[in-house]
Structures are given as C-alpha cells and as structure tokens.
Write an enzyme that holds these catalytic residues in place. Structure first.
Site, PDB file in Angstrom:
ATOM      1  N   GLU A  28      38.731 -19.611 -34.092  1.00  0.00           N
ATOM      2  CA  GLU A  28      37.808 -18.614 -33.533  1.00  0.00           C
ATOM      3  C   GLU A  28      38.440 -17.259 -33.231  1.00  0.00           C
ATOM      4  O   GLU A  28      37.938 -16.546 -32.349  1.00  0.00           O
ATOM      5  CB  GLU A  28      37.209 -19.184 -32.249  1.00  0.00           C
ATOM      6  CG  GLU A  28      38.169 -19.292 -31.043  1.00  0.00           C
ATOM      7  CD  GLU A  28      38.786 -20.658 -30.841  1.00  0.00           C
ATOM      8  OE1 GLU A  28      38.853 -21.437 -31.810  1.00  0.00           O
ATOM      9  OE2 GLU A  28      39.217 -20.952 -29.703  1.00  0.00           O
ATOM     10  N   ASN A  29      39.515 -16.842 -33.922  1.00  0.00           N
ATOM     11  CA  ASN A  29      40.134 -15.534 -33.663  1.00  0.00           C
ATOM     12  C   ASN A  29      39.079 -14.451 -33.456  1.00  0.00           C
ATOM     13  O   ASN A  29      38.107 -14.377 -34.192  1.00  0.00           O
ATOM     14  CB  ASN A  29      40.999 -15.129 -34.851  1.00  0.00           C
ATOM     15  CG  ASN A  29      41.803 -16.278 -35.396  1.00  0.00           C
ATOM     16  OD1 ASN A  29      42.639 -16.812 -34.707  1.00  0.00           O
ATOM     17  ND2 ASN A  29      41.502 -16.682 -36.614  1.00  0.00           N
TER      18      ASN A  29
ATOM     19  N   HIS B 259      30.045 -23.364 -33.788  1.00  0.00           N
ATOM     20  CA  HIS B 259      31.094 -23.647 -32.804  1.00  0.00           C
ATOM     21  C   HIS B 259      32.047 -22.448 -32.673  1.00  0.00           C
ATOM     22  O   HIS B 259      32.297 -21.966 -31.569  1.00  0.00           O
ATOM     23  CB  HIS B 259      31.865 -24.901 -33.242  1.00  0.00           C
ATOM     24  CG  HIS B 259      32.999 -25.269 -32.347  1.00  0.00           C
ATOM     25  ND1 HIS B 259      32.881 -26.185 -31.327  1.00  0.00           N
ATOM     26  CD2 HIS B 259      34.287 -24.828 -32.303  1.00  0.00           C
ATOM     27  CE1 HIS B 259      34.041 -26.294 -30.703  1.00  0.00           C
ATOM     28  NE2 HIS B 259      34.923 -25.480 -31.281  1.00  0.00           N
ATOM     29  N   GLU B 260      32.573 -21.986 -33.799  1.00  0.00           N
ATOM     30  CA  GLU B 260      33.558 -20.896 -33.734  1.00  0.00           C
ATOM     31  C   GLU B 260      32.899 -19.613 -33.227  1.00  0.00           C
ATOM     32  O   GLU B 260      33.496 -18.860 -32.460  1.00  0.00           O
ATOM     33  CB  GLU B 260      34.216 -20.669 -35.095  1.00  0.00           C
ATOM     34  CG  GLU B 260      34.856 -21.915 -35.727  1.00  0.00           C
ATOM     35  CD  GLU B 260      35.849 -22.653 -34.841  1.00  0.00           C
ATOM     36  OE1 GLU B 260      36.406 -22.034 -33.920  1.00  0.00           O
ATOM     37  OE2 GLU B 260      36.047 -23.869 -35.047  1.00  0.00           O
TER      38      GLU B 260
ATOM     39  N   GLU C  40      37.008 -25.983 -25.174  1.00  0.00           N
ATOM     40  CA  GLU C  40      36.576 -26.870 -26.256  1.00  0.00           C
ATOM     41  C   GLU C  40      35.423 -27.788 -25.862  1.00  0.00           C
ATOM     42  O   GLU C  40      34.457 -27.940 -26.593  1.00  0.00           O
ATOM     43  CB  GLU C  40      37.753 -27.683 -26.803  1.00  0.00           C
ATOM     44  CG  GLU C  40      38.811 -26.828 -27.508  1.00  0.00           C
ATOM     45  CD  GLU C  40      38.255 -25.954 -28.633  1.00  0.00           C
ATOM     46  OE1 GLU C  40      37.152 -26.240 -29.140  1.00  0.00           O
ATOM     47  OE2 GLU C  40      38.926 -24.973 -29.005  1.00  0.00           O
TER      48      GLU C  40
ATOM     49  N   HIS D  35      32.532 -19.642 -29.464  1.00  0.00           N
ATOM     50  CA  HIS D  35      33.789 -19.399 -28.756  1.00  0.00           C
ATOM     51  C   HIS D  35      33.937 -17.936 -28.337  1.00  0.00           C
ATOM     52  O   HIS D  35      34.726 -17.629 -27.443  1.00  0.00           O
ATOM     53  CB  HIS D  35      34.974 -19.757 -29.655  1.00  0.00           C
ATOM     54  CG  HIS D  35      35.489 -21.155 -29.481  1.00  0.00           C
ATOM     55  ND1 HIS D  35      35.701 -21.730 -28.248  1.00  0.00           N
ATOM     56  CD2 HIS D  35      35.854 -22.092 -30.397  1.00  0.00           C
ATOM     57  CE1 HIS D  35      36.172 -22.954 -28.414  1.00  0.00           C
ATOM     58  NE2 HIS D  35      36.269 -23.212 -29.707  1.00  0.00           N
TER      59      HIS D  35
HETATM   60 ZN   LIG Z   1      36.843 -24.979 -30.711  1.00  0.00          ZN
END
Ligand SMILES: [Zn+2]
Length: 858
Positions: free
Chosen positions: A264-265, A297-298, A320, A301
C-alpha cells in the site's frame, strides 16, 4: 565473523525515537549493479525522548560512499559502522535541528530477497515493508518516524514513479513530492519500460484524481477490472467511512516477482501481477474476486495504515486487522454478504485456526519477535479482522461509526497503538473494554461448550469457555465472547430472532422464557466470534437447521457439520454415508430459491486438511490417506444419490452470452463446477472433457481440467493447455499448481519432482515456487505420503531457496506446522526434514526462527 544467535525484540522494550525527521530528500541515480542513493535528511531531537543520544541509522547491504552532518563530512572515527547500522555519537551532533547527508551505493540486480530496491524482468521496483528501506539508505527505519519525502529519479528508463504528486520531469529524470508525512516502509520507487491503463475519479468534494495502472507493454488490456474495482473502492470509502483520497494521482504497478500479494505505498501501490491482470480467457472467477478484494484492501490502507500508521511492528494488527475487516465489508457489499461471510470463515478456519492450534500460535498483537516478516500471519490479519467484527457487534453499528470518526479525528498523522484504538471505542461509547482487550494479548482459539435444558416454558443455554495453552501462554483468562443466538420452533418458525449473548465468565447461563415447546437453538449466528463451538447434537437437528435456519451462515454451518460427522464416521468406523445427510444435501441442490453461490458452498465437502484437524480435535490421529479415500467415496455416494438431478443442474447453471465476472454469474459457474465434479464420477469425465474443449473462459477451462485430473484423466488436455498458454506466466502458474495439488496421493512426490525439472520451473519467481512446492503441500494425502518423499522434496527446495529469498522460504516452512497431529512415523519423518533444514549452514534469520518455532525449540 558469524552472527551470534539472532536476538528477539520485545514490545516491552519500546522507547520513542531519539530524533524525529522533518523532511527527506532523495536522489536515485539508477544503475542495475551500482545505483547511487543521495539522501538529505532534516533531523531534530525528539522532545519526548531522553536528550543527548547518539544518532543511530539502520542500514543493511549498503556501501557508504560518504556522509556529512551539518554540511561537514564525517571523518574516520566520527561514526561507527556495522552490518546493520551507522551510528554518530551525540558529541558530533549540533544542539537542536541538523541536516544529515549521505551517499550510498547499492546493487539492485543482486537483490534476490526482493526487499528494498530490486529488479524484476528489467524493471526497478521496491518493497520496503517491514524493514526494506534500510537496504536503500541509512535511515531510522521504524514506523513511528514519519516525514514528507521529495524524490528525484535519474535514469534512462521511460517511466519513473515514486510516492505523492508528480513534479518536474524531463529527459532522463523525474521528481515526486509526497506532502503527507509517512514512515519509510511506505516508500516506493518504480522505473521501467511500462505502459498505463488510465482513468480518473472525482472525489465527493470535487477534486479530480488521475488513476493509472502500470504494466508491461501488451498487458494494458488486462487492467479494466482492477481499474473498475479501484473506482468502486474509492467511492465506497467515501460513502461508508467518509474517507476521501488525498493526492492528485493514484498509481498501481504490476510486478512479476513479488513476495507478497500487494503493498500500500502512499500513492504508488505495488502489486503482484496476479492480483491486477485479468481477462476472461486467462483469469478465473476466483482471480477476479481476489483482484477486487486486494485492490480495495490496499486502497483502504490510505487511511487505515498510511494516514494513521502503527507505532511499532507489534501493532501490525492495528492497520491489518482493521483493513482486512474493511475489505471484507466492501466485498460483502459488492457481492453477497452471506456468501462472503462463509468464504471468510472457511479461510479463517483453514489458516488461522490451524495456526492457533499448533507451535506457531501467537496473540493478535505478539509481544516478541526475531524477524518481523514472520508475523504477517493469518492471526494478525484474519483474527485481527474478527476482533474488529466482534467490537462492532458489541457496540452496535452507530457506536462503531462514532468510534471510527473519533479514531480518524484524533489520530490522523499519528503512529498509534492498540491501546489508542481501544480508548477511542471506550470514549465514543462509554463501554469498558479492558476485558475485551484480551483478544489482542491471548493466543489460542477459545472453545465454547454448550448444553441446554427446557422446563416450564423456559429454555436455558449453559455456556462454558476455555482457551487451550499455547507456546509461552500456559494459562488463559476468560474473554468477552459475543454469541449471537436465535431459537426455532419445532415446526421451523423462528420464535426468538437473533440476540447477542455476552459470555464474559468461564461459565454462564442464559434463559429464554415464555416458550410453548423446547426450541431448536441456532448458536453463533453469522459466526459472531472466532471460537470453536462444542455441542453434542443429532443428525436430525443438523438437517433441521440446514432446512429451516433463517441465518444463512448457520444454515450452511449445519450442512458442514453434517458432512464432517459423516466423513468422521467413514474414516473411523468405515460407516457408509446415511440417508439423512444425502437427502438433506439433495434438498439444497434442488432448492432453486437458494442463491447458486450458496448452494455451491453447501455442496462442497470439507477439505482433507480441515478433516484432519477435526479428527485431531476429537482425539483421533488423522490418517491422510484414509481421509482422502473417505472423501472420494462420499463424493461418489453424493453423485450417485443426485444422479437424476445433476445433468439438469449442470445445464441450468449455464449462462448464455459472453463471460461476465459479476458475482451472480460467478455463483452460477461455481454451482455448475460442483455439479461437473460429481458428474465426472458418473460419466468418467465425458462432460468435463467436452467442457474443456468448448470453454471460452479460464474458469470453465481450468475447472474442467481439474475435474479430469481428479478422476484420473486429463493428460492429453494438460498438453493442450500448456501449448495454448505457454507464453502467459500467470496461466502457467495455474498449470503447475493444478498438477502438484491434484496428483494421486502416491504419485504426488514424483509428479512434483518432474515439475521441478520442467524448463519453465523458474524457482526464483515466488509465484512459480508457490505454485509447485506450495501446490504439493495443498495435496494433503500426497504431501503426507507415508514414504516421506514429499517432506524430503519440500525440505530440499526450502534449503535451496533460503539463501536467495529468506522471506518466501520462511513463509513456506509453515507447511510443516501441523506435524504434531500425525502418527509417530510421520512425525519422525517431518522432524528429520525440519532438523535437516535447521542444520543448513548459513540459514537465514527468517527461516531459523520459523523452523525453530515449529520444532518447539525456539
Ligand atoms: Zn494490508
């Protein structure tokens, strides 16, 4: 000199960083074997830390060219340098803020660990979580040091990307500025010959965002679904959590060599290409579903992980667990909530319960680690998400919404802890969560035993909880367990709609009065807590709940429990499957009012590994071959019992028209596949062979091939499939995995050995390695072949991979985590394989820790 034995890190040893960072400027002069990284870092003493401390910067595998403090070069003797750190004594540092500059050289082409800056098929890319940034330059590589980054990349590669918003660019360079303070683990850089599939999104406050998915030329036509999933995720997070995106661009890059699923940068997500690229011809329904869930999901984040990050890696579940919970909610909203819940519980039991039951059990928030990469586990992720689901159930939807708003308000820009998280819920709802906090600190799956009685119109449930001992935690205290319960009349009507009982003591009773007859209880509806429910009950009652329960999860669970009872008796008593089970499943198969995806799940038999764990829990040493045979027999019995309706079901689920990945169509295909697997037991694979020839999408082509292999055919089709897809890496991964995971038990080791000699077995690619070696471990009966051949084969390959890629090796070593379930002969064989790995000279810290824990000696 060789390292001393690796040191553990303890949560209780946490101290705040001595210096904070106000700004980071980086220049990358890219070169495959000799990349130069120039850093300029503005430090200031942390007012919350003891003053006069040395400046300690993490760094591994770096060649220091030069460094300076406050503009003056560091001379010999003014700093100390080890394999892991650069330290400058306080006496060499100015009072107050100062600038540190360094130039280092790194070798991305030699980086096979895939941590830090490395090369994948000629492109540069990075992976910095958890501690990869220290392989790029000297830096306080810990999540509680957050700073804005400015990055300049110099390279002749056509596409140069980093975090944040694009700045100046020109011939051979590009600059990026990320205004949001972030920890180093969210740093990313990509340089390569890439093309983008582009789109745009306008936030609800009207800011346009440019979206790009960057792939290798030729793959740009396989990004539509990922882009669509991204836009839906952005909209959903605005609608459900009130969270907007905060940069001008959002980029995703697909990379072939990647240890994880995705990362997830900030503003530049990096994905394993298998979770981005999809076309109907090359991706299955499961691939599409995974892409949707992982893109979400990413993206999520960005708020839960990036804007609010973790103070230290022990708090990993803070980002997480919450983000998994959010992506599960999203997928439930996009698809079917009940079906999604069942799938999530299947995963939880297959991975997390298995982990919680063995030598690797650890709390959702661990209290120590040797290598943090080993704690990206099902417990931190999936059990972490379950804990949030329980919190939401206990405080209610409104309480949850209030608490989350407070969390974002109070902690935006922070590196937070689980204590901060729980305090937000206490402050927003007034509820005392001190006992609930044990979910974060106590390992092990609680067992809830239930008995009941009925007298004078009052029905009473007696609940008892117990959590078994786990490594380092011999005794456990009672937890807060929300048990959702409904009651049904003997005629099938619901007399008590779902109500949540809060089990907080070791033993507690709950009474329901005013009932005219003894009800049938439906307990743990929606799987309201990650526990094992223990209740003696009859086949008839399970069949009754399968037919009448209004809670879809428990309806499915009743069928599941029936199947497990039947299989257990087939294994231990050589009993034949009885009519109660077969008739109950027939009603499900024929019930056209039920969602096809739900029916497919209800008709699917428990996996062999699930049965092994179930038998072990019941005190029986599982025999993997006997389980395999029983499951095959039950499949045949079910096929014969349903023989009259299977062809009709198979045809009815055939959707005309072009392939669409939507959940309704996917549900029909799932049920059709279930029918096909049974049909193959009756027609020797004829229908499957035809489907293989006619298929115009990967779901049906691969599904047919798998069924053919499972009934002992498909060799010719394997050749056809290979020739058709030879040039598509992701499809060939499937071709490898299918063979090692479905090979007949006695042939699995030989089949896998042959696959490892195939010219396309590129073992340094993590996806390919997992397909072949991980595929064998999925083949429970083949992996546990009594000769031990599979154990040896897996051990050989882990020993070979470890020096190249410790992270993937350590993760794959968990295939041995269940070894204590089995008989003495198998245990001795596995122990031998593990000890051989442990004795390998130069074994990585990652694998040393994992093998030691599995053996019970760490
Ligand atoms: Zn994650």
């Amino acid at each position: 000199m060789k390292d001393a034995s690796p040191q553990a890190v303890y949560l209780s040893d946490y101290t705040p960083p001595a210096y904070l960072v106000d700004k980071v400027s980086l220049v990358f002069r890219l070169d495959p074997a000799a990349t130069r990284v120039l850093s300029r870092i503005e430090f200031r003493p942390n007012p919350d830390a003891a003053s006069g401390q040395p400046l300690k910067l993490d760094g591994e595998k770096l060649k220091l060219i030069g460094a300076a403090v406050a503009g003056e070069a560091l001379q010999d003797g003014e700093h100390s340098l080890t394999d892991t750190a650069l330290t400058i004594p306080a006496s060499r540092l100015p009072d107050g803020p100062f600038v540190f500059e360094a130039e280092v050289e790194i070798d991305p082409s030699a980086n096979t660990a895939l941590e830090g800056l490395y090369m994948s098929n000629g492109m540069y890319c990075t992976q910095c979580e958890a501690e990869g940034f220290r392989r790029i330059t000297y830096y306080p590589d810990r999540p509680d040091v957050m700073a804005p980054f400015h990055v300049r990349i110099e390279s002749d590669m056509p596409v140069l990307l980093s975090n944040g918003n694009p700045g100046d660019s020109g011939d051979g360079f590009a600059e990026w500025t990320d205004p949001w303070p972030k920890p180093a683990y969210l740093f990313a850089l990509v340089a390569g010959d890439l093309v983008a599939a582009k789109d745009s999104f306008t936030t609800r406050s009207g800011t346009p965002v440019e979206l790009g998915i960057w792939v290798r030329p030729g793959d740009e036509g396989k990004c539509d679904y990922a882009l669509d999933a991204l836009k839906r995720s952005m909209k959903w997070d605005e609608d459900v959590y009130g969270r907007e995106y905060d940069l001008d661009v959002f980029n995703i890059v697909a990379v072939d060599d990647f240890n994880m699923g995705a990362m997830e940068n900030k503003g530049l997500n990096i994905f394993n290409s298998k979770y981005v690229l999809a076309s109907p011809a090359t991706a299955t329904d499961t691939d599409y579903e995974n892409i949707e869930g992982i893109i979400a999901h990413e993206y999520f984040h960005n708020w839960t992980g990036n804007r609010i990050t973790c103070r230290d890696w022990f708090q990993l579940c803070l980002k997480e667990g919450l983000t998994v919970f959010r992506d599960q909610q999203f997928s439930g909203d996009m698809r079917s909530k009940p079906v999604k819940r069942i799938q999530d519980v299947l995963q939880l039991r297959a991975r997390q319960f298995r982990e919680d039951n063995g030598p690797l059990a650890h709390p959702v928030r661990p209290s120590s680690y040797i290598e943090i990469n080993n704690f990206y586990t099902a417990t931190v992720y999936e059990k972490g998400a379950e804990v949030i689901g329980m919190l939401k159930r206990l405080v209610g939807d409104d309480g949850y919404a209030k608490a989350l708003d407070l969390y974002f308000d109070r902690h935006d820009g922070d590196a937070a802890t689980i204590e901060d998280w729980l305090a937000v819920f206490q402050d927003a709802t007034g509820r005392d969560l001190s006992q609930f906090g044990r979910w974060y600190t106590q390992a092990g799956t609680p067992r809830v035993s239930v008995t009941d009685d009925f007298k004078d119109g009052t029905y009473t449930l007696h609940l008892k909880q117990e959590t078994p001992a786990t490594p380092g935690q011999p005794a456990k205290q009672p937890q807060v367990i929300p048990v959702a319960v409904g009651l049904l009349n003997p005629n099938g009507d619901e007399v008590q709609p779902t109500t949540v009982l809060e089990l907080t003591e070791a033993e507690q009773s709950f009474a329901f009065d005013g009932l005219s007859a003894k009800p049938v209880p439906s307990i743990l509806r929606g799987f309201s807590a990650p526990v094992i429910l223990d209740r003696k009950t009859t086949t008839e009652e399970r069949a009754f709940l399968l037919a009448h329960d209004t809670d879809p999860f428990n309806k499915w669970e009743a069928g599941r429990a029936l199947a497990k009872d039947v299989l257990a008796r087939m294994v231990t008593e050589r009993a034949a499957p009885g009519p109660a089970y077969l008739n109950a499943l027939e009603r499900v198969a024929r019930d056209d009012t039920l969602d096809p995806a739900f029916r497919a799940l209800a008709l699917r038999l428990p996996s062999e590994d699930d049965m092994a764990q179930t038998l072990f829990d019941a005190g029986v040493t599982p025999d993997p071959l006997a389980i395999h045979d029983a499951r095959e027999k039950l499949m045949l019995a079910l096929a014969e019992h349903l023989s009259a309706s299977l062809p009709r079901l198979y045809e009815a689920m055939n959707i005309p028209g072009p392939y669409s990945p939507d959940s309704k169509a996917a549900g029909c295909r799932a049920l059709r596949q279930t029918a096909l697997a049974m049909l193959a037991r009756l027609d020797d694979g004829k229908t499957a062979a035809k489907q293989f020839r006619d298929a115009d999408n990967m779901t049906e082509q691969l599904g047919a091939l798998g069924v053919l292999l499972s009934v002992g055919h498909g060799q010719e089709e394997l050749g056809t499939f290979y020739r058709q897809w030879q040039s598509d890496r992701l499809v060939i991964d499937k071709w490898f995995a299918l063979q090692s995971s479905t090979a007949a038990p006695r042939k699995a080791a030989d089949t896998t050995l042959a696959l490892t000699r195939h010219p396309d077995f590129d073992w340094k690619n993590p996806n390919r390695f997992r397909s072949v070696i991980g595929g064998l471990a999925m083949n429970a009966a083949g992996f546990h072949d009594p000769s031990g051949a599979s154990y040896e084969l897996v051990a050989d390959w882990l020993i070979r991979l470890d020096p190249m890629n410790p992270q993937t090796t350590a993760r794959m070593s968990t295939v041995f985590e269940t070894w204590r379930r089995y008989d003495a002969d198998r245990q001795a064989l596995i122990r031998g394989a593990l000890e051989r790995i442990a004795a390998t000279p130069g074994l990585s810290r990652d694998t040393t820790e994992m093998v030691g824990r599995i053996l019970g000696s760490a």
